[in-house]
Enzyme design. Structure first.
Site, PDB file in Angstrom:
ATOM      1  N   ILE A 101      -7.453  -0.654  11.000  1.00 30.00           N
ATOM      2  CA  ILE A 101      -8.306   0.600  11.272  1.00 30.00           C
ATOM      3  C   ILE A 101      -9.636   0.002  10.508  1.00 30.00           C
ATOM      4  CG2 ILE A 101      -6.950   2.357  11.319  1.00 30.00           C
ATOM      5  CD1 ILE A 101      -7.283   3.101   8.655  1.00 30.00           C
TER       6      ILE A 101
ATOM      7  N   PHE B  12      -5.564   5.160   0.558  1.00 30.04           N
ATOM      8  CA  PHE B  12      -4.834   4.083   0.493  1.00 30.04           C
ATOM      9  C   PHE B  12      -4.684   3.556  -0.982  1.00 30.04           C
ATOM     10  CE2 PHE B  12      -5.293   4.390   5.056  1.00 30.04           C
ATOM     11  CZ  PHE B  12      -4.037   4.146   5.507  1.00 30.04           C
TER      12      PHE B  12
ATOM     13  N   TYR C  67       0.870  -1.081  -0.017  1.00 30.44           N
ATOM     14  CA  TYR C  67      -0.044  -0.046   0.069  1.00 30.44           C
ATOM     15  C   TYR C  67       0.864   1.110  -0.061  1.00 30.44           C
ATOM     16  CZ  TYR C  67       1.211   0.537   4.969  1.00 30.44           C
ATOM     17  OH  TYR C  67       2.041   1.036   6.038  1.00 30.44           O
TER      18      TYR C  67
ATOM     19  N   PHE D 154       2.133   9.529   3.922  1.00 29.28           N
ATOM     20  CA  PHE D 154       2.563   9.431   5.178  1.00 29.28           C
ATOM     21  C   PHE D 154       3.101   8.046   5.584  1.00 29.28           C
ATOM     22  CE2 PHE D 154      -1.816   8.198   5.112  1.00 29.28           C
ATOM     23  CZ  PHE D 154      -1.898   7.130   5.737  1.00 29.28           C
ATOM     24  N   ASP D 155       2.915   7.114   4.734  1.00 28.62           N
ATOM     25  CA  ASP D 155       3.459   5.716   4.900  1.00 28.62           C
ATOM     26  C   ASP D 155       3.498   4.797   3.539  1.00 28.62           C
ATOM     27  OD1 ASP D 155       4.372   3.641   6.220  1.00 28.62           O
ATOM     28  OD2 ASP D 155       2.504   2.996   7.276  1.00 28.62           O
TER      29      ASP D 155
ATOM     30  N   TYR E 189      -8.492   7.037  12.321  1.00 26.89           N
ATOM     31  CA  TYR E 189      -7.979   7.531  13.439  1.00 26.89           C
ATOM     32  C   TYR E 189      -8.686   8.708  14.407  1.00 26.89           C
ATOM     33  CZ  TYR E 189      -4.057   4.527  12.044  1.00 26.89           C
ATOM     34  OH  TYR E 189      -3.285   3.592  11.528  1.00 26.89           O
TER      35      TYR E 189
END
Length: 539
Positions: A58, A101, A28, A38-39, A84
């Site tokens: 999540i 994502f 992902y 962010f990731d 979140y």
């Protein structure tokens, strides 16, 4: 406010989709709506591995993964309430952040999964299938569930060889190979808990990876196997079967169990010739050649421990089962003598052939398998010999003994009494058993052994003087020859039949010419009964 899912790529084939409780491996990219990343699992060089629907993700991702196929790509937009929330993740995810994502599903399985087997080719004949403790040789391509190749025996150009069901393989492969036929092709899909588990193999296979093996089985045997014999053609008449110590001539095609040809005597246009039961050939062939008839065709299947073992030889790979399709051309034993079968004998059969007799006969000559070698009938004339004089092979000299005119017989001659190991180039193969069908047409009685000329009556007491026509005390070859010819023409003497007149006379004269000067004197001249034992005279 709601979960958004955009299916950017869906594979044509989707045999299975993610359900709650499945374990998935996916890549992902995580970004905010403005594109700020962010990731990323790609940056870490490993997939994200997790159970779906168990609260390990999540809520939005738990929902978004459901229904995905392996190799499917989705863009997932997750609102804060399913991500979140108002708290975010300090330093990474701000409060109330919408998350995007880009997800690519690599793998999925369930803890209740079993090994999946899909056979896409199966031979028409399947005499035997893989069982526990069998030894197999197979080729494979190993891929992950997304199709990524991680290993291939084809690339190494060597089969994978192993025992099945005794722990030499991962458990899933042990199961997946059971029941396969030689030549069968199947796809074996193995969940990670029956493969390399959480840790992978430490090299090419990551942890928790499902494995897909595309397998073709080439060979199969069990260490307890003996040879297998399949009779393909057994002649109706089989008077004799091969035994230990016999010498065989046979043709063969040698193949592996999958049909790959590794050798053929036919391609060399020459039989394979060997003793049986003496260790001259591999143990399985030594056993498989026992009990055969001339003309028989059989298939001999030899496990590797009775063949070329783990090492193999030449074109034969290690641990290979061998298949020989053989055709027995002939066989004999070194202790064999000439075999005579009389088919017809005249009622008046008092004069029998003996050494020195001049014979005229017809024959058909063939090999033991019926291949015709020669025939006097096709030449339109008889074959003429002096029996026992070495004009034919020893076996024929033996086979023509004690025969009467008009008699018909079959004479079978083993090679050590025929043309031996070398044969006759272009005519008679080496080590061949010969079969002669013979009919004796004429017999002229020969002279006693050691004589080339005999008198039919009393011998003149003045023999030397009669031969010495010009009375000069010396006999020349011309005088000697003329005198012998006269004796034969007038019936007073007889020459050994079947020999050239000039050669016989010259030989007789040379024996009398003791000093070799081309002349015979009265002192040199002796009849045979006057000869000392160590001398040799044909008179």
């Amino acid at each position: 406010a709601e979960l958004g899912i955009e299916r950017r790529f869906v594979p044509e084939s989707c045999p299975r989709a993610v359900r709650p409780g499945d374990f998935v491996r996916y890549h992902y990219l995580g970004a905010f709506p403005d594109g700020t990343r962010f990731d990323s699992s790609y940056d870490r060089g490993s997939t994200f591995n997790v159970f779906v629907g168990r609260g390990q993700l999540i809520a939005g991702m738990d929902q978004a993964l459901v229904g995905m196929c392996v190799n499917e790509r989705r863009l997932v937009k997750i609102p804060p309430k399913l991500a979140y929330g108002s708290e975010g993740v300090p330093g990474v995810i701000p409060p109330n952040a919408v998350l995007h994502f880009d997800v690519l599903l690599i793998d999925l399985w369930n803890s209740e999964d079993e090994v999946q087997v899909q056979t896409y080719f199966k031979p028409d004949k399947c005499p035997r299938t893989v069982q526990v403790s069998d030894f197999v040789r197979y080729h494979y391509n190993g891929t992950f569930l997304d199709g990524t190749l991680f290993d291939s025996s084809h690339n190494r150009m060597r089969t994978y060889d192993t025992y099945v069901g005794i722990g030499w393989l991962i458990p899933g492969m042990d199961q997946g190979l059971l029941g396969m036929c030689v030549g069968e092709k199947r796809i074996i899909t193995i969940p990670p808990f029956l493969a390399y588990g959480e840790d992978g193999d430490g090299k090419d296979i990551p942890g928790q990876a499902s494995l897909v093996f595309d397998v073709v089985l080439l060979d199969l045997h069990n260490p307890k196997d003996g040879i297998a014999i399949e009779n393909q053609l057994v002649p109706e008449s089989c008077e004799r079967r091969s035994q230990t110590g016999d010498f065989l001539r046979y043709h063969y095609n040698g193949t592996l169990l999958d049909g790959t040809l590794f050798d053929s005597s036919y391609s060399r246009n020459r039989t394979y010739d060997t003793y049986v039961g003496k260790g001259y050939v591999i143990a399985g062939m030594d056993e498989g050649l026992l009990g055969v008839c001339t003309g028989e065709k059989r298939r001999i299947i030899i496990p590797p421990h009775l063949g070329y073992g783990e090492e193999g030889r030449g074109k034969i790979p290690g641990s290979a089962v061998l298949v020989f399709d053989i055709h027995v051309v002939d066989f004999h034993n070194p202790s064999d003598s000439v075999s005579i079968t009389v088919h017809y004998k005249p009622s008046n059969c008092t004069v029998l052939s003996k050494k020195g007799d001049y014979l005229k006969y017809h024959y058909n000559a063939s090999l033991l398998d019926g291949t015709l070698l020669d025939s006097t009938h096709s030449l339109g004339k008889t074959y003429n010999i002096v029996l026992g004089s070495g004009q034919v092979v020893l076996g024929m000299d033996m086979g023509l003994q004690d025969m009467c005119v008009g008699e018909r017989r079959t004479v079978v001659i083993p090679p050590h009494l025929g043309y031996g190991e070398d044969g006759v180039e272009g005519e008679v193969p080496g080590s061949a058993v010969l079969v002669f069908d013979i009919e004796l047409l004429e017999l002229v009685s020969g002279l006693p052994e050691g004589y080339m000329f005999v008198w039919n009556g009393e011998v003149s007491p003045n023999l030397f003087e009669e031969i010495d026509h010009n009375h000069d005390g010396e006999v020349l070859l011309e005088e000697f020859s003329e005198y012998i010819q006269t004796q034969v023409d007038t019936g007073k003497g007889k020459l050994a039949p079947g020999f050239d007149f000039e050669k016989i006379v010259k030989n007789m004269f040379t024996n009398q010419d003791r000093d070799g000067n081309g002349k015979v004197t009265a002192e040199e001249f002796k009849l045979k009964d006057q000869e000392a034992k160590e001398e040799h005279d044909e008179l």
